[in-house]
Design an enzyme around this catalytic site. Structure first.
Site, short mmCIF file in Angstrom:
data_model
loop_
_atom_site.label_atom_id
_atom_site.label_comp_id
_atom_site.label_asym_id
_atom_site.label_seq_id
_atom_site.Cartn_x
_atom_site.Cartn_y
_atom_site.Cartn_z
N GLU A 1 -22.56 24.00 60.99
CA GLU A 1 -23.79 24.43 60.32
C GLU A 1 -23.49 25.06 58.97
O GLU A 1 -22.33 25.30 58.62
CB GLU A 1 -24.55 25.43 61.21
CG GLU A 1 -23.77 26.70 61.48
CD GLU A 1 -24.44 27.63 62.49
OE1 GLU A 1 -25.13 27.15 63.41
OE2 GLU A 1 -24.25 28.87 62.35
N HIS B 1 -25.68 27.83 55.81
CA HIS B 1 -26.83 28.71 55.58
C HIS B 1 -26.57 29.52 54.32
O HIS B 1 -25.44 29.52 53.77
CB HIS B 1 -27.05 29.63 56.79
CG HIS B 1 -25.79 30.10 57.45
ND1 HIS B 1 -24.88 30.91 56.81
CD2 HIS B 1 -25.25 29.83 58.68
CE1 HIS B 1 -23.85 31.13 57.63
NE2 HIS B 1 -24.03 30.48 58.76
N HIS C 1 -20.40 34.76 55.96
CA HIS C 1 -19.68 35.31 57.11
C HIS C 1 -18.35 35.90 56.64
O HIS C 1 -17.64 35.28 55.83
CB HIS C 1 -19.31 34.23 58.13
CG HIS C 1 -20.43 33.66 58.91
ND1 HIS C 1 -21.36 34.43 59.58
CD2 HIS C 1 -20.78 32.38 59.17
CE1 HIS C 1 -22.21 33.64 60.20
NE2 HIS C 1 -21.90 32.39 59.97
N HIS D 1 -19.38 24.92 58.19
CA HIS D 1 -18.30 25.58 58.92
C HIS D 1 -18.46 25.36 60.41
O HIS D 1 -19.57 25.22 60.94
CB HIS D 1 -18.24 27.08 58.61
CG HIS D 1 -19.51 27.82 58.86
ND1 HIS D 1 -20.57 27.80 57.99
CD2 HIS D 1 -19.89 28.62 59.90
CE1 HIS D 1 -21.55 28.56 58.48
NE2 HIS D 1 -21.16 29.06 59.64
N CYS E 1 -17.27 38.77 63.60
CA CYS E 1 -18.02 38.16 62.51
C CYS E 1 -18.96 39.20 61.90
O CYS E 1 -19.83 39.73 62.57
CB CYS E 1 -18.80 36.94 63.02
SG CYS E 1 -19.79 36.17 61.72
#
Lengths: 155, 155
Positions: free
Chosen positions: A68, A70, A74, A108, A122
């Site tokens: 995914e 976004h 992270h 990723h 994370c």
């Protein structure tokens, strides 16, 4: 607040096998939110007064997170085991305490090795957007790279 | 951005003894910012697009962080060694992977054991206030508790 309450709230002792007192082990995400396998999520720090959250994800041997991307970033630290991650078009081998920075809108995915789990912290912003999955064209572009295709196949 | 650049930026491999490729080990803070002993600071994730920061502090055997408080919160995970922390009026023993939440305006200090270092991750908001040190009255109130006094004396 009594000192008993403060004490209860301020410390969560580590238990065996990467669990913590008072921290629940959740499913990674809803099943319809994308393909994934054998991964759990524990929320270590999340508070309205903190602008970031720290979560612990653990992937069982052979499992993987969703591919995914976004707008949010992270910051990842590996805590246990070994595996690989795909970041953009690059495949990286991961070992304990390695740091992974995932830039906005970068594809990723994390994969545990066949023999060992992969556990990682994370860091994310508390306010963040929802992940996007690759469409057919995007997935084909990723697979056009042989190293990426091998990673996606778990080979 | 070339894939080489992306690769360089996205992964920082762990090195021996809790160091990381491309991460500098800094002094804990300016010497005039309060009493402390034998502690270093490494910034693992800090980015304008992240609302939180993740730092790694390491206290050598017998060392300690500054006794202080502030409006911002800390989310701490112990990574190595053992020691103790003071949070408010409570003294806690710390072991690897223990989680410590420090609420706003709560006095706190970390101490490594005499035999082992104490290394920990600390999550904070990127935008945060400066710490305050205890004044004479506040310090006396803390020391009035025998367990707190023993902690402050490193006993």
């Amino acid at each position: 607040m009594t000192s008993e309450t403060a004490e209860f709230m301020s410390l969560r002792k580590a238990a065996a096998d990467f669990a913590w007192e008072g921290v629940a082990r959740h499913p990674y995400k809803d099943a319809e939110a994308g393909p994934f396998r054998a991964i759990s999520r524990q929320i270590l720090f999340s508070d309205p007064r903190l602008d970031g959250e720290l979560r612990y994800f653990e992937i069982e041997p052979g499992g993987f997170s969703t591919l995914e991307r976004h707008a949010h970033m992270h910051g990842v630290m590996i805590l246990r085991g070994c595996g690989q991650c795909l970041i953009g078009m690059a495949v990286h081998t991961l070992n304990p305490h390695d740091l992974v920075m995932i830039e906005p809108w970068t594809w990723h995915q994390f994969r545990a090795s066949a023999a060992e789990p992969l556990g990682f912290l994370c860091l994310v912003n508390s306010a963040r957007d929802k992940p996007c999955l690759p469409n057919v064209e995007e997935f084909a572009l990723l697979r056009a790279n042989p190293a990426v295709a091998r990673f996606l196949d778990g080979a």
